[in-house]
Design an enzyme around this catalytic site. Structure first.
Site, mmCIF file in Angstrom:
data_model
loop_
_atom_site.group_PDB
_atom_site.id
_atom_site.type_symbol
_atom_site.label_atom_id
_atom_site.label_comp_id
_atom_site.label_asym_id
_atom_site.label_seq_id
_atom_site.Cartn_x
_atom_site.Cartn_y
_atom_site.Cartn_z
ATOM 1 N N TYR A 1 1.352 -0.963 0.051
ATOM 2 C CA TYR A 1 0.101 0.311 0.157
ATOM 3 C C TYR A 1 0.940 1.671 -0.021
ATOM 4 O O TYR A 1 1.545 1.711 0.596
ATOM 5 C CB TYR A 1 -0.984 -0.046 0.915
ATOM 6 C CG TYR A 1 -1.243 1.698 1.247
ATOM 7 C CD1 TYR A 1 -2.946 1.805 0.660
ATOM 8 C CD2 TYR A 1 -1.809 2.571 1.960
ATOM 9 C CE1 TYR A 1 -3.988 2.413 1.294
ATOM 10 C CE2 TYR A 1 -2.247 3.215 2.984
ATOM 11 C CZ TYR A 1 -3.396 3.481 1.727
ATOM 12 O OH TYR A 1 -3.883 4.179 1.584
ATOM 13 N N ASP B 1 9.171 3.185 -0.087
ATOM 14 C CA ASP B 1 8.060 3.495 0.856
ATOM 15 C C ASP B 1 8.087 3.389 1.725
ATOM 16 O O ASP B 1 8.013 2.311 2.394
ATOM 17 C CB ASP B 1 6.915 2.994 0.157
ATOM 18 C CG ASP B 1 5.546 3.850 1.085
ATOM 19 O OD1 ASP B 1 5.914 4.488 2.075
ATOM 20 O OD2 ASP B 1 4.242 3.763 0.774
ATOM 21 N N LYS C 1 3.614 8.665 8.352
ATOM 22 C CA LYS C 1 4.033 8.407 10.122
ATOM 23 C C LYS C 1 4.985 8.422 11.866
ATOM 24 O O LYS C 1 4.477 9.796 11.753
ATOM 25 C CB LYS C 1 4.031 6.601 10.852
ATOM 26 C CG LYS C 1 2.254 6.265 9.478
ATOM 27 C CD LYS C 1 2.062 4.554 9.274
ATOM 28 C CE LYS C 1 0.647 4.817 8.526
ATOM 29 N NZ LYS C 1 0.606 3.998 7.621
HETATM 30 C C1 PLP Z 1 0.406 4.669 6.082
HETATM 31 C C2 PLP Z 1 1.092 4.044 4.708
HETATM 32 C C3 PLP Z 1 1.040 5.522 3.222
HETATM 33 C C4 PLP Z 1 -0.205 6.156 3.388
HETATM 34 O O1 PLP Z 1 0.178 7.173 4.710
HETATM 35 P P1 PLP Z 1 -0.660 8.272 4.899
HETATM 36 O O2 PLP Z 1 -0.752 9.463 5.860
HETATM 37 O O3 PLP Z 1 -1.707 7.141 5.692
HETATM 38 O O4 PLP Z 1 -1.764 8.893 3.923
HETATM 39 C C5 PLP Z 1 1.938 5.267 2.961
HETATM 40 N N1 PLP Z 1 2.617 4.005 2.520
HETATM 41 C C6 PLP Z 1 2.619 3.351 3.372
HETATM 42 C C7 PLP Z 1 3.810 1.754 3.334
HETATM 43 C C8 PLP Z 1 1.918 2.677 4.296
HETATM 44 O O5 PLP Z 1 2.058 2.272 6.086
#
Ligand code: PLP
Length: 430
Positions: A144, A239, A267
């Site tokens: 994701y 990511d 995060k």
């Molecule tokens: C949570 C997450 C996102 C998206 O971040 P948001 O602050 O929720 O938009 C993107 N990549 C990864 C790996 C994530 O866990």
């Protein structure tokens, strides 16, 4: 059953907010219950609006690595707030947090702050496309990368949980430039990259997958991606929205010793306030406006409260021993949970990297999206509800990670293990 204050609030919420929530997995549909409304968090403990207390393993989906309401973070936010909350002009705190990030993450020479992980990945991909002049993005099934259009192809928990493969509202024209292939499979990656090299802008990957549950990279997988992308002149984007400052201070790239071209953060970096970031080689980052032609902007980007929270968070994480302690506590917890699985005969697979882990309800190893999907989600739902009833707050989906924070005491983990044993025994009753 007695109606709780949470039930009443959820009913009110559903009248004015779609599904009653501002992010879908929070609605708890896949575990067959309604969400709790939280009024307070302190350390590892959440208190709901009915005054029930829970040991929290969601940790706001990752950010709360120090636990809730950490004194240093709260003090930094309070101190910043009295000087005003937003100016839309540069502030010193942005330089401070950027410097901390550049020092922390080996591959980042320059960094741009945004307001969420979604914005970070969306901007990084735009930059990769702008820099290379190519359109195709290669991602992995079950990873994701936020909810931007180009990523909503086989995109992990939120969509898995709802059972929808992609999303209406995302034009075919956009996703035709996204190729999603199996995680931990270098052969398919190599075939894909060699076939389309001239059209591929980047490969984006969660270096430890966290959004199909925790799935570690197989030995050699990340090295292989790096080798192939380098050879074929394709950008590699890590990511690290979950893994950054989580699996090591310098993220998964420090832990596994791989240098990506661009990195996305989120995060933890905001200390619980809305911050994302993307950064990398100066040569690539200099293509971002105003130095370069790739446009990206934000009214609240680099917000002084959010920057202050991030700085306080990172300074706490620089203290010696933080990551050793997280590793030690999490390893002991893993051992207890595996012992319970063996003793009770409930077959599980526990995947863990540092303080990120998932207990999959399946007897077989979980190494990709397909194997994750073999988990018994009904059983997870029952386990979730049983754990909640004893005061343990887990993620409301099999395909999410549990997080151990600095605030979890050995006693908290012992309690969680004891409740797990009770719950597993109950799973076998008929
Ligand atoms: C949570 C997450 C996102 C998206 O971040 P948001 O602050 O929720 O938009 C993107 N990549 C990864 C790996 C994530 O866990």
């Amino acid at each position: 059953m007695k109606r709780t204050v949470s039930d009443e609030m959820f009913e009110a919420a559903r009248r004015v907010i779609p599904g009653g929530v501002n992010s879908p997995v929070r609605a708890c549909r896949s575990v067959g219950c309604d969400p709790l409304f939280i009024k307070r968090g302190l350390g590892a403990v959440l208190t709901d609006v009915d005054d029930n207390e829970y040991i929290d393993f969601v940790c706001s989906w990752g950010p709360m690595i120090l636990g809730h309401a950490h004194p240093s973070v709260i003090a930094a936010i309070q101190a910043a707030a009295v000087d005003g909350t937003s100016f839309g002009a540069p502030t010193p705190t942005e330089v401070d947090l950027a410097s901390l990030v550049v020092e922390a993450v080996p591959s980042i020479e320059k960094v741009r702050f945004v307001n969420s992980g979604t914005e970070a990945t969306m901007s990084a991909v735009r930059l990769a496309r702008g820099y290379t002049g190519r359109n195709i993005v290669v991602k992995f099934d079950g990873c994701y990368h936020g909810h931007a259009d180009s990523f909503l192809v086989k995109a992990g928990s939120g969509l898995l949980t709802l059972g929808i493969p992609g999303s209406p509202g995302v034009p075919e024209d956009i996703v035709k430039n996204t190729l999603s292939i199996p995680y931990n499979n270098l052969e398919i990656l190599e075939d894909t990259l060699r076939q389309k090299a001239a059209e591929i802008a980047c490969v984006i990957v969660e270096p430890v997958a966290g959004n199909m549950g925790c799935v570690p990279p197989a030995p050699g997988f990340l090295e292989g991606i790096r080798r192939l992308t380098k050879e074929l002149n394709i950008l590699l984007i890590f990511d690290e929205v979950i893994t950054g400052f989580r699996v090591a201070y310098g993220g998964a790239q420090e832990r596994f010793g791989i240098t990506p071209d661009l990195t996305c953060l989120g995060k933890i970096i905001g200390g619980g306030l809305p911050v994302g970031a993307y950064g990398g080689k100066a040569e690539i980052m200099d293509c971002v406006a105003p130095d370069g032609p790739v446009y990206q902007a934000g009214t609240l980007s680099g917000n002084p409260l959010a920057m202050a929270a991030g700085i306080a968070m990172l300074k706490e994480l620089q203290r010696p021993g933080v990551y050793t302690e997280l590793e030690r506590k999490s390893a002991r917890f893993e051992e207890m949970l595996n012992g319970i699985s063996r003793a009770t005969g409930v077959p599980t697979q526990l995947n863990r990297v540092g303080s990120v882990m998932t207990v999959f309800f399946t007897p077989d190893p979980v190494s990709d999206f397909e194997s994750a999907m073999r988990s018994d989600t009904e059983r997870y739902g029952q386990h979730y509800r049983q754990m909640l009833s004893t005061g343990i707050y887990l993620a409301p989906s099999q395909f999410e990670a549990a997080f151990v924070s600095m605030a979890h005491s050995e006693k908290d983990l012992d309690t969680a293990a004891k409740m797990t044993e009770w719950s597993f025994k109950k799973l076998l009753e008929k």
